[in-house]
Design a protein around this motif. Structure first.
Motif, PDB file in Angstrom:
ATOM      1  N   UNK A 217       0.839  -1.189   0.000  1.00  0.00           N
ATOM      2  CA  UNK A 217       0.000   0.000   0.000  1.00  0.00           C
ATOM      3  C   UNK A 217       0.880   1.247   0.000  1.00  0.00           C
ATOM      4  N   UNK A 218       0.473   2.261  -0.796  1.00  0.00           N
ATOM      5  CA  UNK A 218       1.209   3.525  -0.794  1.00  0.00           C
ATOM      6  C   UNK A 218       1.159   4.135   0.601  1.00  0.00           C
ATOM      7  N   UNK A 219       2.208   4.897   0.934  1.00  0.00           N
ATOM      8  CA  UNK A 219       2.309   5.425   2.291  1.00  0.00           C
ATOM      9  C   UNK A 219       2.799   6.871   2.271  1.00  0.00           C
ATOM     10  N   UNK A 220       2.134   7.706   3.038  1.00  0.00           N
ATOM     11  CA  UNK A 220       2.589   9.071   3.313  1.00  0.00           C
ATOM     12  C   UNK A 220       3.166   9.033   4.721  1.00  0.00           C
ATOM     13  N   UNK A 221       4.401   9.505   4.862  1.00  0.00           N
ATOM     14  CA  UNK A 221       5.121   9.410   6.129  1.00  0.00           C
ATOM     15  C   UNK A 221       5.532  10.807   6.577  1.00  0.00           C
ATOM     16  N   UNK A 222       5.134  11.185   7.780  1.00  0.00           N
ATOM     17  CA  UNK A 222       5.597  12.433   8.386  1.00  0.00           C
ATOM     18  C   UNK A 222       6.904  12.107   9.109  1.00  0.00           C
ATOM     19  N   UNK A 223       7.996  12.743   8.681  1.00  0.00           N
ATOM     20  CA  UNK A 223       9.340  12.442   9.162  1.00  0.00           C
ATOM     21  C   UNK A 223       9.751  13.425  10.256  1.00  0.00           C
ATOM     22  N   UNK A 224      10.182  12.881  11.399  1.00  0.00           N
ATOM     23  CA  UNK A 224      10.594  13.679  12.549  1.00  0.00           C
ATOM     24  C   UNK A 224      11.990  13.294  13.007  1.00  0.00           C
ATOM     25  N   UNK A 225      12.640  14.236  13.693  1.00  0.00           N
ATOM     26  CA  UNK A 225      13.785  13.926  14.534  1.00  0.00           C
ATOM     27  C   UNK A 225      13.440  14.399  15.937  1.00  0.00           C
ATOM     28  N   UNK A 226      14.072  13.776  16.929  1.00  0.00           N
ATOM     29  CA  UNK A 226      13.843  14.159  18.321  1.00  0.00           C
ATOM     30  C   UNK A 226      15.183  14.173  19.042  1.00  0.00           C
ATOM     31  N   UNK A 227      15.427  15.264  19.767  1.00  0.00           N
ATOM     32  CA  UNK A 227      16.668  15.354  20.538  1.00  0.00           C
ATOM     33  C   UNK A 227      16.395  15.493  22.030  1.00  0.00           C
ATOM     34  N   UNK A 228      15.126  15.374  22.416  1.00  0.00           N
ATOM     35  CA  UNK A 228      14.757  15.402  23.822  1.00  0.00           C
ATOM     36  C   UNK A 228      13.734  14.335  24.116  1.00  0.00           C
ATOM     37  N   UNK A 229      13.998  13.531  25.131  1.00  0.00           N
ATOM     38  CA  UNK A 229      13.079  12.469  25.524  1.00  0.00           C
ATOM     39  C   UNK A 229      13.461  12.030  26.923  1.00  0.00           C
ATOM     40  N   UNK A 230      12.489  11.381  27.571  1.00  0.00           N
ATOM     41  CA  UNK A 230      12.729  10.878  28.924  1.00  0.00           C
ATOM     42  C   UNK A 230      12.044   9.538  29.062  1.00  0.00           C
ATOM     43  N   UNK A 231      12.445   8.801  30.087  1.00  0.00           N
ATOM     44  CA  UNK A 231      11.864   7.490  30.322  1.00  0.00           C
ATOM     45  C   UNK A 231      12.916   6.414  30.233  1.00  0.00           C
ATOM     46  N   UNK A 232      12.435   5.191  30.306  1.00  0.00           N
ATOM     47  CA  UNK A 232      13.313   4.028  30.273  1.00  0.00           C
ATOM     48  C   UNK A 232      12.992   3.204  29.038  1.00  0.00           C
ATOM     49  N   UNK A 233      14.012   2.929  28.252  1.00  0.00           N
ATOM     50  CA  UNK A 233      13.823   2.146  27.029  1.00  0.00           C
ATOM     51  C   UNK A 233      13.367   0.736  27.376  1.00  0.00           C
ATOM     52  N   UNK A 234      12.399   0.249  26.599  1.00  0.00           N
ATOM     53  CA  UNK A 234      11.943  -1.136  26.757  1.00  0.00           C
ATOM     54  C   UNK A 234      12.040  -1.860  25.426  1.00  0.00           C
ATOM     55  N   UNK A 235      11.905  -3.166  25.463  1.00  0.00           N
ATOM     56  CA  UNK A 235      11.959  -3.972  24.243  1.00  0.00           C
ATOM     57  C   UNK A 235      10.823  -3.571  23.309  1.00  0.00           C
ATOM     58  N   UNK A 236      11.073  -3.694  22.024  1.00  0.00           N
ATOM     59  CA  UNK A 236      10.084  -3.334  20.999  1.00  0.00           C
ATOM     60  C   UNK A 236       9.547  -4.603  20.347  1.00  0.00           C
TER      61      UNK A 236
END
Length: 166
Positions: free
Chosen positions: A78-97
């Protein structure tokens, strides 16, 4: 047509990359990409990217920027429109994906990963801090057959990344 977000989190000269290995039927199977996903009804791009990043990583975004819009066209998907972001600020604890393996990869090592060819184009634009852009990527299988930046086609010269010098 799918409408999605894609975000590249930045920390200490690295991008947070997702190695898509979990699903058998996945257009991104075995590729390395950023994190993100499909819009829920009524969501803005910003709401979607914040929710998807949290769901896939455990991080809550505190500073992000929309960098461009991608149009992804590939035979059999399926065709896809993607909004592209970068992020340089975040908080929390990484978990498995549940989509695959998350890994902080030094930016200079990212080109050596199994990427979509068009991702090399927009990752370079991100690194060059290009102004907001629209990038259309047309594929036949895994091969990029057409690429247009802000509506203007460009071609790949031998040994160059598409969009070189853009």
């Amino acid at each position: 047509m799918l409408v999605t977000t894609l975000c590249y989190l930045e920390k200490d000269g690295c991008w947070l990359m997702l190695h898509r290995t979990a699903k058998e039927r996945d257009v991104n199977k075995d590729k390395w990409i950023g994190v993100g996903g499909k819009f829920e009804p009524g969501e803005s791009p910003e709401e979607c990217v914040c929710r998807e990043v949290f769901e896939e990583t455990g991080y809550r975004l505190t500073s992000w920027r929309m960098r461009g819009v991608l149009t992804f066209v590939s035979e059999g998907w399926e065709e896809e429109i993607i909004f592209l972001f970068t992020a340089d600020g975040f908080e929390g604890t990484e978990h498995a994906c549940r989509e695959g393996e998350l890994c902080w990869v030094p930016k200079e090592d990212v080109p050596g990963l199994n990427l979509w060819e068009g991702d090399r184009v927009f990752l370079r634009l991100l690194e060059e801090d290009a102004p907001f852009f629209s990038l259309t990527l047309r594929y036949r299988g895994d091969s990029l057959v057409q690429c247009a930046l802000n509506g203007k086609p460009f071609t790949k010269k031998a040994g160059e990344i598409p969009g070189e010098g853009v």
